[in-house]
Motif scaffolding. Structure first.
Motif, mmCIF file in Angstrom:
data_model
loop_
_atom_site.group_PDB
_atom_site.id
_atom_site.type_symbol
_atom_site.label_atom_id
_atom_site.label_comp_id
_atom_site.label_asym_id
_atom_site.label_seq_id
_atom_site.Cartn_x
_atom_site.Cartn_y
_atom_site.Cartn_z
ATOM 1 N N ALA A 174 -6.639 -9.737 -12.412
ATOM 2 C CA ALA A 174 -5.813 -10.388 -11.680
ATOM 3 C C ALA A 174 -5.463 -10.191 -10.125
ATOM 4 C CB ALA A 174 -5.123 -9.296 -11.866
ATOM 5 N N GLY A 175 -6.757 -11.648 -10.411
ATOM 6 C CA GLY A 175 -7.512 -11.629 -8.870
ATOM 7 C C GLY A 175 -5.871 -12.095 -7.479
ATOM 8 N N PHE A 176 -5.499 -13.010 -8.197
ATOM 9 C CA PHE A 176 -4.237 -13.140 -7.221
ATOM 10 C C PHE A 176 -3.576 -11.953 -6.992
ATOM 11 C CE2 PHE A 176 -1.177 -15.381 -6.067
ATOM 12 C CZ PHE A 176 -0.513 -15.878 -4.288
ATOM 13 N N LEU A 177 -2.799 -11.719 -7.979
ATOM 14 C CA LEU A 177 -1.768 -10.757 -7.048
ATOM 15 C C LEU A 177 -2.578 -9.482 -6.330
ATOM 16 C CD1 LEU A 177 1.147 -8.997 -9.498
ATOM 17 C CD2 LEU A 177 -0.868 -7.609 -9.048
ATOM 18 N N ARG A 178 -3.918 -8.833 -7.063
ATOM 19 C CA ARG A 178 -4.804 -7.965 -6.217
ATOM 20 C C ARG A 178 -5.174 -8.192 -5.009
ATOM 21 N NH1 ARG A 178 -6.473 -3.452 -9.379
ATOM 22 N NH2 ARG A 178 -6.334 -3.981 -11.410
ATOM 23 N N GLY A 179 -5.452 -9.411 -5.064
ATOM 24 C CA GLY A 179 -5.583 -10.069 -3.307
ATOM 25 C C GLY A 179 -4.118 -10.075 -2.143
ATOM 26 N N ALA A 180 -3.604 -10.546 -2.651
ATOM 27 C CA ALA A 180 -1.734 -10.857 -2.496
ATOM 28 C C ALA A 180 -0.961 -9.279 -1.949
ATOM 29 C CB ALA A 180 -1.208 -11.693 -2.961
ATOM 30 N N LEU A 181 -1.465 -8.677 -2.112
ATOM 31 C CA LEU A 181 -1.365 -7.044 -2.268
ATOM 32 C C LEU A 181 -2.103 -6.948 -1.426
ATOM 33 C CD1 LEU A 181 -0.189 -5.551 -6.148
ATOM 34 C CD2 LEU A 181 1.647 -6.832 -3.853
ATOM 35 N N ARG A 182 -3.208 -6.962 -2.213
ATOM 36 C CA ARG A 182 -3.930 -6.488 -0.466
ATOM 37 C C ARG A 182 -4.309 -6.843 0.923
ATOM 38 N NH1 ARG A 182 -9.281 -7.672 -3.152
ATOM 39 N NH2 ARG A 182 -8.545 -6.316 -4.387
ATOM 40 N N ALA A 183 -3.501 -7.951 1.133
ATOM 41 C CA ALA A 183 -3.665 -7.932 2.149
ATOM 42 C C ALA A 183 -2.494 -7.660 2.844
ATOM 43 C CB ALA A 183 -3.566 -9.655 2.499
ATOM 44 N N LEU A 184 -0.802 -7.496 2.195
ATOM 45 C CA LEU A 184 -0.113 -7.241 3.146
ATOM 46 C C LEU A 184 -0.133 -5.803 2.858
ATOM 47 C CD1 LEU A 184 2.551 -8.338 0.563
ATOM 48 C CD2 LEU A 184 2.539 -9.110 2.887
ATOM 49 N N ALA A 185 -1.171 -4.984 2.160
ATOM 50 C CA ALA A 185 -1.097 -3.367 1.989
ATOM 51 C C ALA A 185 -2.037 -3.269 3.797
ATOM 52 C CB ALA A 185 -1.816 -2.639 1.195
ATOM 53 N N ARG A 186 -2.726 -4.227 3.815
ATOM 54 C CA ARG A 186 -4.173 -3.735 4.894
ATOM 55 C C ARG A 186 -3.141 -3.794 6.293
ATOM 56 N NH1 ARG A 186 -7.311 -8.651 5.069
ATOM 57 N NH2 ARG A 186 -7.813 -7.761 3.179
ATOM 58 N N GLU A 187 -2.373 -4.504 6.363
ATOM 59 C CA GLU A 187 -1.350 -4.776 7.420
ATOM 60 C C GLU A 187 -0.333 -3.521 7.303
ATOM 61 O OE1 GLU A 187 -0.379 -6.545 10.840
ATOM 62 O OE2 GLU A 187 -1.914 -7.007 9.637
ATOM 63 N N ARG A 188 -0.402 -3.593 6.744
ATOM 64 C CA ARG A 188 0.352 -1.725 6.194
ATOM 65 C C ARG A 188 -0.666 -0.530 6.835
ATOM 66 N NH1 ARG A 188 5.229 -0.638 1.655
ATOM 67 N NH2 ARG A 188 6.384 -2.603 2.286
ATOM 68 N N MET A 189 -1.795 -0.550 6.683
ATOM 69 C CA MET A 189 -2.317 0.733 7.169
ATOM 70 C C MET A 189 -3.033 0.198 8.454
ATOM 71 S SD MET A 189 -5.325 0.869 3.825
ATOM 72 C CE MET A 189 -6.122 0.948 4.672
ATOM 73 N N LYS A 190 -3.127 -1.025 9.130
ATOM 74 C CA LYS A 190 -3.097 -1.534 10.493
ATOM 75 C C LYS A 190 -1.892 -0.601 11.122
ATOM 76 C CE LYS A 190 -4.119 -5.616 10.696
ATOM 77 N NZ LYS A 190 -4.639 -7.089 11.432
ATOM 78 N N ARG A 191 -1.148 -0.555 11.215
ATOM 79 C CA ARG A 191 0.337 0.011 11.366
ATOM 80 C C ARG A 191 0.547 1.517 11.119
ATOM 81 N NH1 ARG A 191 3.818 -5.397 12.000
ATOM 82 N NH2 ARG A 191 2.405 -7.056 12.057
ATOM 83 N N GLY A 192 -0.218 1.482 10.450
ATOM 84 C CA GLY A 192 0.114 3.169 9.719
ATOM 85 C C GLY A 192 1.408 3.452 9.178
ATOM 86 N N LEU A 193 1.797 2.509 8.110
ATOM 87 C CA LEU A 193 2.935 2.672 7.320
ATOM 88 C C LEU A 193 2.344 2.624 5.759
ATOM 89 C CD1 LEU A 193 5.027 -0.724 8.492
ATOM 90 C CD2 LEU A 193 5.287 2.030 9.426
ATOM 91 N N GLY A 194 2.983 3.209 5.324
ATOM 92 C CA GLY A 194 2.530 3.871 3.954
ATOM 93 C C GLY A 194 3.588 3.014 3.081
ATOM 94 N N PRO A 195 3.022 3.466 0.995
ATOM 95 C CA PRO A 195 3.819 2.340 0.436
ATOM 96 C C PRO A 195 5.246 2.397 0.002
ATOM 97 C CG PRO A 195 2.552 4.270 -0.654
ATOM 98 C CD PRO A 195 2.353 4.286 1.221
ATOM 99 N N GLU A 196 5.763 3.723 0.526
ATOM 100 C CA GLU A 196 7.214 3.886 0.618
ATOM 101 C C GLU A 196 8.309 2.640 0.657
ATOM 102 O OE1 GLU A 196 5.609 4.872 3.233
ATOM 103 O OE2 GLU A 196 4.913 6.897 2.167
ATOM 104 N N GLN A 197 8.419 2.072 1.537
ATOM 105 C CA GLN A 197 8.874 0.078 1.047
ATOM 106 C C GLN A 197 9.270 -0.193 0.544
ATOM 107 O OE1 GLN A 197 10.497 -0.445 5.128
ATOM 108 N NE2 GLN A 197 12.040 -2.019 4.670
ATOM 109 N N ALA A 198 9.762 -1.125 -0.177
ATOM 110 C CA ALA A 198 9.735 -1.821 -1.476
ATOM 111 C C ALA A 198 9.323 -3.678 -0.146
ATOM 112 C CB ALA A 198 10.308 -2.274 -2.150
ATOM 113 N N PHE A 199 8.533 -4.557 -1.821
ATOM 114 C CA PHE A 199 8.257 -5.379 -1.087
ATOM 115 C C PHE A 199 9.115 -6.318 -2.049
ATOM 116 C CE2 PHE A 199 3.911 -3.825 -1.536
ATOM 117 C CZ PHE A 199 3.409 -4.595 -0.266
#
Length: 154
Positions: free
Chosen positions: A81-106
């Protein structure tokens, strides 16, 4: 004879100078717009469908797609599921840079102009999915219409 030959092989200077001036003008114009901070995006159309989604990595390597409103499992994405994983990875990376977790929904938003957007309200980041073609956008589009799976499928 050598003077005549060398002059006939020279390119005319006037068109070359005009092309150079035009290129410099284009670069300066683009730089001015970029540095001004003005948005160059087309305005978003009205939302016709919206769904709040959470994505969870599972021990078996799959990704659970969960409706954030009621916690229902919508889909379990297996394999690459390359595209789905890639899109989520990009958004998750930005959350990690800001010290945010996965609690809030997309938020997945379908618009009346045919565009599909995956937004992260926690960071303000967005991915305009239609930019990656109809097949890749379709990976997310089906999540707007998927029925929840029974609890036993979790």
């Amino acid at each position: 004879m050598s003077d005549t030959t060398s002059r006939s092989n020279d390119l005319p200077r006037t068109p070359l100078i005009a092309i150079g001036v035009l290129l410099v003008a284009v670069i300066v114009g683009v730089a001015a717009v970029r540095l001004s901070g003005q948005s160059i995006r087309a305005p978003d159309g009205d939302a016709v469908a919206t769904r709040a989604l959470r994505f969870e990595d599972r021990p078996d390597g799959s990704i659970a797609v969960i409706d954030a409103r009621d916690g229902a499992l919508l889909e379990s994405v297996q394999g690459e599921a390359g595209f789905l994983r890639g899109a989520l990875r990009a958004l998750a990376r930005e959350r990690m840079k800001r010290g945010l977790g996965p609690e809030q929904a997309f938020e997945l938003v379908a618009r009346n102009d045919g565009r599909l957007t995956l937004m992260d309200p926690a960071t303000g980041e967005r991915i305009d999915l239609e930019s990656f073609g109809p097949t890749n956008a379709g990976v997310f589009a089906r999540l707007l219409n998927v029925e929840p799976q029974p609890a036993s499928a979790r």
